[in-house]
Design an enzyme around this catalytic site. Structure first.
Site, PDB file in Angstrom:
ATOM      1  N   LYS A 189       0.730  -1.384  -0.023  1.00 58.06           N
ATOM      2  CA  LYS A 189       0.122  -0.205  -0.030  1.00 58.06           C
ATOM      3  C   LYS A 189       0.949   1.307   0.026  1.00 58.06           C
ATOM      4  O   LYS A 189       0.840   2.015   0.841  1.00 58.06           O
ATOM      5  CB  LYS A 189      -0.805   0.138   1.134  1.00 58.06           C
ATOM      6  CG  LYS A 189      -1.828   1.022   1.196  1.00 58.06           C
ATOM      7  CD  LYS A 189      -2.947   0.724   0.043  1.00 58.06           C
ATOM      8  CE  LYS A 189      -3.935   1.743   0.123  1.00 58.06           C
ATOM      9  NZ  LYS A 189      -5.038   1.878  -1.205  1.00 58.06           N
ATOM     10  N   ASP A 221      -5.400  -3.240  -2.370  1.00 54.13           N
ATOM     11  CA  ASP A 221      -7.201  -3.021  -2.726  1.00 54.13           C
ATOM     12  C   ASP A 221      -7.130  -3.545  -4.157  1.00 54.13           C
ATOM     13  O   ASP A 221      -8.028  -4.337  -4.478  1.00 54.13           O
ATOM     14  CB  ASP A 221      -7.489  -1.650  -2.425  1.00 54.13           C
ATOM     15  CG  ASP A 221      -6.373  -0.473  -2.859  1.00 54.13           C
ATOM     16  OD1 ASP A 221      -5.505  -0.792  -3.095  1.00 54.13           O
ATOM     17  OD2 ASP A 221      -6.966   0.705  -2.832  1.00 54.13           O
ATOM     18  N   ASP A 245      -2.484 -12.102   5.564  1.00 55.39           N
ATOM     19  CA  ASP A 245      -3.643 -12.698   6.287  1.00 55.39           C
ATOM     20  C   ASP A 245      -5.155 -12.419   5.603  1.00 55.39           C
ATOM     21  O   ASP A 245      -5.875 -13.587   5.594  1.00 55.39           O
ATOM     22  CB  ASP A 245      -3.672 -12.137   7.740  1.00 55.39           C
ATOM     23  CG  ASP A 245      -4.506 -13.105   8.540  1.00 55.39           C
ATOM     24  OD1 ASP A 245      -4.985 -14.131   8.140  1.00 55.39           O
ATOM     25  OD2 ASP A 245      -4.518 -12.580   9.626  1.00 55.39           O
ATOM     26  N   ASP A 249      -7.138 -15.955   2.921  1.00 53.44           N
ATOM     27  CA  ASP A 249      -8.149 -16.119   3.284  1.00 53.44           C
ATOM     28  C   ASP A 249      -9.304 -16.033   1.936  1.00 53.44           C
ATOM     29  O   ASP A 249     -10.063 -16.992   1.634  1.00 53.44           O
ATOM     30  CB  ASP A 249      -8.934 -15.446   4.398  1.00 53.44           C
ATOM     31  CG  ASP A 249      -8.654 -16.190   5.476  1.00 53.44           C
ATOM     32  OD1 ASP A 249      -7.748 -17.204   5.605  1.00 53.44           O
ATOM     33  OD2 ASP A 249      -8.939 -15.877   6.592  1.00 53.44           O
TER      34      ASP A 249
END
Length: 362
Positions: A189, A221, A245, A249
């Site tokens: 980022k 993003d 993390d 997922d």
């Protein structure tokens, strides 16, 4: 080779049992000298000893050649204000063992495309590897606390990375990309965060050492969107702790279920065989709602055992045999409830594990 199993909480003991039995079969078939020890971690350890990672279990972890972990946590220990939480065991193991690189392969198997929530034409051919930095960033930065501010309560978490922490996980990722399809995507980022700007600067310098690896930077993003829109375009993806993390997922849904995805956490320390001492675990949680009901999917744990054999035992033939066996079982139509589809045969956790072991022996 000394292996330590840490079954943990919820469905952890069920899936770990099937993985251990698979390892024992591979030891016989491929003439591997494996010994097994077991320890308690997580919520069960808190109940029995008052701590999520007892000192004697940590001592075993530091002395073993590889660790196979089940899952930790559950509603009983969900109080975020508690001084002892099951997840602290994982953080402590990663820190004490120096496990800084978490590898999460995401391969879409054709048999499960219909079980995934995305369209089939997006998923076909997806084969990527996410490398998540494990021991730095906001999960370990200090201060991390709630305190009294000038206008009431406030909280602070600190995200901090050193050059050395960033460089070592990037080098692991470049090396992996060089052995795969020679493409690396670094996620950050950098338009907002200072840690990400440092990350991007170091990545650019290291990329020059790997001219045969195509390299790109992608904002986190945007990456969250690209994983769902064009996942086939990616090979190896590397990112910091928090972003990894979340993205891993999300990526698990490409494979249809978290119950299908293994992981390997690796460091610089070598074991008795001169290989990487690592911690291997399925990426799913403890699923306490189905614990003890023989409904859990053991394939992620069994595939984690394959990664253990590959990275910590240098037993590629055995690792590949496990992976082929899983494919064969899926080919024959057996499914646990999380990946079941019309026309497939539903089986429980133990039966799925037994079918995989039979396929290894076929």
């Amino acid at each position: 080779m000394k292996l330590l199993t840490l079954p943990g909480d919820g469905i952890g003991p069920e899936v770990t049992r099937e993985a251990v039995q698979t390892l024992k079969l591979c030891a016989e078939r491929f003439h591997l000298d494996l010994t097994f020890d077991e320890g308690i971690v997580g919520g069960g350890a808190i109940d029995q000893t008052g701590t999520p990672l007892p000192k004697e279990v940590l001592a075993k972890a530091l002395d073993c050649d590889a660790i196979l972990l089940g899952a930790v946590g559950g509603p009983k220990w969900d109080n975020p204000n508690a001084s002892m939480r099951p997840e602290q065991a994982l953080l402590a193991l990663r820190k004490e063992l120096g496990l800084f690189a978490n590898l999460r392969p995401v391969t879409v198997v054709p048999q499960l495309i219909e079980a995934a929530p995305l369209k089939a034409d997006i998923l076909r051919g997806v084969d990527l590897l996410v490398v998540r930095e494990l021991t730095g960033g906001i999960y370990f930065g200090k201060p991390s606390e709630e305190r009294k501010g000038t206008s009431g309560r406030e909280a602070v978490d600190t995200c901090i990375y050193s050059e050395q922490e960033i460089a070592r996980v990037l080098r692991v990722s470049f090396d992996l990309a060089r052995r795969r399809r020679k493409k690396l995507t670094s996620v950050d980022k950098a338009n907002i965060l200072s840690t990400s700007r440092l990350w991007r600067s170091i990545a650019a310098a290291i990329a020059r050492e790997y001219p045969n690896v195509a390299f790109e930077n992608v904002l986190v993003d945007a990456m969250a969107m690209h994983l769902l829109r064009r996942p086939r375009d990616f090979d190896v993806i590397v990112t910091e702790n928090l972003f990894g993390d979340i993205l891993t997922d999300e990526a698990s849904m490409l494979a249809g279920s978290m119950g299908m995805l293994p992981s390997a956490s690796l460091g610089e320390a070598k074991n008795r065989l001169g290989q990487t001492r690592g911690l291997y675990e399925p990426i799913h949680g403890s699923a306490p709602d189905i614990a003890g009901q023989d409904k859990a999917n053991p394939l992620a744990s069994i595939l984690s055992a394959a990664l253990l054999l590959r990275y910590s035992a240098s037993a590629e033939a055995a690792a590949s045999a496990i992976e082929r066996a899983v494919t064969r079982v899926l080919d024959t139509g057996y499914r646990t409830p999380d990946i079941s589809q019309p026309g497939t045969q539903a089986v429980g956790c133990h039966e799925m594990g037994r079918r995989v072991r039979e396929a290894i022996g076929a």
